[in-house]
Design a protein around this motif. Structure first.
Motif, PDB file in Angstrom:
ATOM      1  N   THR A  37       0.832  -1.207   0.000  1.00 53.65           N
ATOM      2  CA  THR A  37       0.000   0.000   0.000  1.00 53.65           C
ATOM      3  C   THR A  37       0.865   1.254   0.000  1.00 53.65           C
ATOM      4  O   THR A  37       0.502   2.265  -0.620  1.00 53.65           O
ATOM      5  CB  THR A  37      -0.991  -0.023   1.180  1.00 53.65           C
ATOM      6  OG1 THR A  37      -1.785  -1.216   1.075  1.00 53.65           O
ATOM      7  CG2 THR A  37      -1.913   1.189   1.141  1.00 53.65           C
ATOM      8  N   VAL A  38       2.025   1.224   0.620  1.00 58.98           N
ATOM      9  CA  VAL A  38       2.959   2.359   0.561  1.00 58.98           C
ATOM     10  C   VAL A  38       3.365   2.596  -0.898  1.00 58.98           C
ATOM     11  O   VAL A  38       3.387   3.741  -1.373  1.00 58.98           O
ATOM     12  CB  VAL A  38       4.207   2.106   1.438  1.00 58.98           C
ATOM     13  CG1 VAL A  38       5.265   3.177   1.203  1.00 58.98           C
ATOM     14  CG2 VAL A  38       3.821   2.044   2.899  1.00 58.98           C
ATOM     15  N   ILE A  39       3.659   1.525  -1.603  1.00 59.16           N
ATOM     16  CA  ILE A  39       4.023   1.659  -3.015  1.00 59.16           C
ATOM     17  C   ILE A  39       2.836   2.187  -3.815  1.00 59.16           C
ATOM     18  O   ILE A  39       2.994   3.071  -4.666  1.00 59.16           O
ATOM     19  CB  ILE A  39       4.544   0.315  -3.569  1.00 59.16           C
ATOM     20  CG1 ILE A  39       5.902   0.004  -2.932  1.00 59.16           C
ATOM     21  CG2 ILE A  39       4.640   0.346  -5.088  1.00 59.16           C
ATOM     22  CD1 ILE A  39       6.452  -1.366  -3.261  1.00 59.16           C
ATOM     23  N   SER A  40       1.639   1.701  -3.518  1.00 61.95           N
ATOM     24  CA  SER A  40       0.444   2.205  -4.214  1.00 61.95           C
ATOM     25  C   SER A  40       0.267   3.702  -3.977  1.00 61.95           C
ATOM     26  O   SER A  40      -0.026   4.458  -4.914  1.00 61.95           O
ATOM     27  CB  SER A  40      -0.803   1.448  -3.746  1.00 61.95           C
ATOM     28  OG  SER A  40      -0.740   0.098  -4.135  1.00 61.95           O
ATOM     29  N   SER A  50      -3.958  13.371  -5.640  1.00 61.02           N
ATOM     30  CA  SER A  50      -3.676  13.967  -4.336  1.00 61.02           C
ATOM     31  C   SER A  50      -4.652  13.531  -3.249  1.00 61.02           C
ATOM     32  O   SER A  50      -4.572  14.006  -2.122  1.00 61.02           O
ATOM     33  CB  SER A  50      -3.669  15.494  -4.437  1.00 61.02           C
ATOM     34  OG  SER A  50      -4.931  15.952  -4.884  1.00 61.02           O
ATOM     35  N   GLY A  51      -5.562  12.620  -3.565  1.00 60.49           N
ATOM     36  CA  GLY A  51      -6.527  12.152  -2.574  1.00 60.49           C
ATOM     37  C   GLY A  51      -5.952  11.080  -1.669  1.00 60.49           C
ATOM     38  O   GLY A  51      -4.774  10.735  -1.743  1.00 60.49           O
ATOM     39  N   THR A  52      -6.810  10.549  -0.838  1.00 58.45           N
ATOM     40  CA  THR A  52      -6.426   9.497   0.102  1.00 58.45           C
ATOM     41  C   THR A  52      -6.323   8.163  -0.627  1.00 58.45           C
ATOM     42  O   THR A  52      -7.208   7.802  -1.399  1.00 58.45           O
ATOM     43  CB  THR A  52      -7.458   9.388   1.235  1.00 58.45           C
ATOM     44  OG1 THR A  52      -7.532  10.650   1.904  1.00 58.45           O
ATOM     45  CG2 THR A  52      -7.092   8.308   2.224  1.00 58.45           C
ATOM     46  N   VAL A  53      -5.249   7.441  -0.372  1.00 55.94           N
ATOM     47  CA  VAL A  53      -5.050   6.109  -0.939  1.00 55.94           C
ATOM     48  C   VAL A  53      -4.937   5.132   0.219  1.00 55.94           C
ATOM     49  O   VAL A  53      -4.047   5.256   1.054  1.00 55.94           O
ATOM     50  CB  VAL A  53      -3.773   6.046  -1.813  1.00 55.94           C
ATOM     51  CG1 VAL A  53      -3.512   4.628  -2.281  1.00 55.94           C
ATOM     52  CG2 VAL A  53      -3.890   7.003  -2.987  1.00 55.94           C
ATOM     53  N   CYS A  54      -5.873   4.198   0.277  1.00 55.49           N
ATOM     54  CA  CYS A  54      -5.807   3.165   1.303  1.00 55.49           C
ATOM     55  C   CYS A  54      -6.131   1.827   0.654  1.00 55.49           C
ATOM     56  O   CYS A  54      -6.734   1.773  -0.414  1.00 55.49           O
ATOM     57  CB  CYS A  54      -6.759   3.454   2.467  1.00 55.49           C
ATOM     58  SG  CYS A  54      -8.459   3.649   1.977  1.00 55.49           S
ATOM     59  N   SER A  55      -5.712   0.775   1.284  1.00 55.82           N
ATOM     60  CA  SER A  55      -5.906  -0.552   0.722  1.00 55.82           C
ATOM     61  C   SER A  55      -7.395  -0.889   0.675  1.00 55.82           C
ATOM     62  O   SER A  55      -8.080  -0.797   1.681  1.00 55.82           O
ATOM     63  CB  SER A  55      -5.159  -1.576   1.563  1.00 55.82           C
ATOM     64  OG  SER A  55      -5.218  -2.831   0.953  1.00 55.82           O
ATOM     65  N   PRO A  56      -7.890  -1.276  -0.491  1.00 57.74           N
ATOM     66  CA  PRO A  56      -9.318  -1.587  -0.620  1.00 57.74           C
ATOM     67  C   PRO A  56      -9.645  -3.021  -0.210  1.00 57.74           C
ATOM     68  O   PRO A  56     -10.316  -3.764  -0.927  1.00 57.74           O
ATOM     69  CB  PRO A  56      -9.590  -1.358  -2.114  1.00 57.74           C
ATOM     70  CG  PRO A  56      -8.280  -1.638  -2.776  1.00 57.74           C
ATOM     71  CD  PRO A  56      -7.214  -1.249  -1.783  1.00 57.74           C
ATOM     72  N   THR A  57      -9.168  -3.443   0.948  1.00 60.82           N
ATOM     73  CA  THR A  57      -9.307  -4.830   1.386  1.00 60.82           C
ATOM     74  C   THR A  57     -10.764  -5.290   1.410  1.00 60.82           C
ATOM     75  O   THR A  57     -11.066  -6.395   0.975  1.00 60.82           O
ATOM     76  CB  THR A  57      -8.684  -5.012   2.784  1.00 60.82           C
ATOM     77  OG1 THR A  57      -7.314  -4.639   2.701  1.00 60.82           O
ATOM     78  CG2 THR A  57      -8.791  -6.442   3.257  1.00 60.82           C
ATOM     79  N   TYR A  58     -11.660  -4.475   1.888  1.00 57.06           N
ATOM     80  CA  TYR A  58     -13.053  -4.916   2.027  1.00 57.06           C
ATOM     81  C   TYR A  58     -13.874  -4.666   0.770  1.00 57.06           C
ATOM     82  O   TYR A  58     -14.830  -5.381   0.512  1.00 57.06           O
ATOM     83  CB  TYR A  58     -13.693  -4.253   3.249  1.00 57.06           C
ATOM     84  CG  TYR A  58     -13.034  -4.724   4.508  1.00 57.06           C
ATOM     85  CD1 TYR A  58     -13.313  -5.983   5.025  1.00 57.06           C
ATOM     86  CD2 TYR A  58     -12.085  -3.947   5.153  1.00 57.06           C
ATOM     87  CE1 TYR A  58     -12.666  -6.448   6.170  1.00 57.06           C
ATOM     88  CE2 TYR A  58     -11.447  -4.404   6.303  1.00 57.06           C
ATOM     89  CZ  TYR A  58     -11.743  -5.651   6.792  1.00 57.06           C
ATOM     90  OH  TYR A  58     -11.103  -6.104   7.921  1.00 57.06           O
ATOM     91  N   THR A  59     -13.500  -3.673  -0.023  1.00 55.93           N
ATOM     92  CA  THR A  59     -14.256  -3.386  -1.236  1.00 55.93           C
ATOM     93  C   THR A  59     -13.623  -4.024  -2.462  1.00 55.93           C
ATOM     94  O   THR A  59     -14.225  -4.063  -3.517  1.00 55.93           O
ATOM     95  CB  THR A  59     -14.357  -1.869  -1.473  1.00 55.93           C
ATOM     96  OG1 THR A  59     -13.039  -1.329  -1.571  1.00 55.93           O
ATOM     97  CG2 THR A  59     -15.124  -1.184  -0.380  1.00 55.93           C
ATOM     98  N   ILE A  60     -12.420  -4.486  -2.367  1.00 53.08           N
ATOM     99  CA  ILE A  60     -11.622  -5.128  -3.408  1.00 53.08           C
ATOM    100  C   ILE A  60     -11.083  -4.138  -4.432  1.00 53.08           C
ATOM    101  O   ILE A  60      -9.960  -4.255  -4.871  1.00 53.08           O
ATOM    102  CB  ILE A  60     -12.366  -6.293  -4.100  1.00 53.08           C
ATOM    103  CG1 ILE A  60     -12.727  -7.361  -3.061  1.00 53.08           C
ATOM    104  CG2 ILE A  60     -11.521  -6.891  -5.226  1.00 53.08           C
ATOM    105  CD1 ILE A  60     -13.555  -8.496  -3.595  1.00 53.08           C
ATOM    106  N   LEU A  61     -11.858  -3.114  -4.795  1.00 52.35           N
ATOM    107  CA  LEU A  61     -11.419  -2.161  -5.814  1.00 52.35           C
ATOM    108  C   LEU A  61     -11.758  -0.738  -5.419  1.00 52.35           C
ATOM    109  O   LEU A  61     -12.894  -0.458  -5.036  1.00 52.35           O
ATOM    110  CB  LEU A  61     -12.088  -2.485  -7.157  1.00 52.35           C
ATOM    111  CG  LEU A  61     -11.956  -1.438  -8.274  1.00 52.35           C
ATOM    112  CD1 LEU A  61     -10.500  -1.266  -8.689  1.00 52.35           C
ATOM    113  CD2 LEU A  61     -12.808  -1.833  -9.469  1.00 52.35           C
TER     114      LEU A  61
END
Length: 132
Positions: A37-40, A50-61
């Motif tokens: 996720t850091v790389i993403s 410039s928005g928030t990037v977080c791992s979409p673990t529960y939504t998948i995408l």
């Protein structure tokens, strides 16, 4: 390449983003906590998002509005060999943007992958990253 901090990894990913073009699919392999996720986040920043990037673990995408659009997949919760068309992996649609795929080993077909990033945890702060 060996990185000694999350910041170094993030900055490398921002630079790596300049090599990407619409239609590229970046597969990121690594254990939990390796830094996918850091790389993403770094790639998204390098592409101008410039928005928030977080791992979409529960939504998948997560689809990030950008030019080109960024599609961020986290396939951790899928069973191996899953039909990814059900979660938005339509090749024609994805060709318009750049796809970042965490846990690509869950995919039934990896033939569309254009870049493979492998992350190995060396210590609490050190990571070895290879790009294929």
């Amino acid at each position: 390449m060996i990185f000694y901090s999350e910041e170094e990894t993030y900055n490398w990913a921002k630079e790596f983003a300049s090599t990407l073009k619409p239609g590229d699919m970046v597969a990121m392999y690594g254990n939990l906590g390796a830094g996918k996720t850091v790389i993403s986040r770094g790639i998204c920043a390098g592409l101008g998002f410039s928005g928030t990037v977080c791992s979409p673990t529960y939504t998948i995408l997560h689809e990030y509005p950008n030019d080109p659009p960024i599609f961020h997949f986290d396939l951790y919760r899928l069973e191996g060999g899953a039909d990814l068309g059900e979660v938005g992996m339509d090749p024609d649609y994805l060709a318009k943007g750049i796809s970042l795929i965490e846990w690509p080993e869950r995919m039934d077909d990896t033939s569309g992958i254009t870049h493979t990033i492998r992350i190995q945890i060396l210590s609490e702060t050190e990571r070895e990253i290879t790009v294929e």
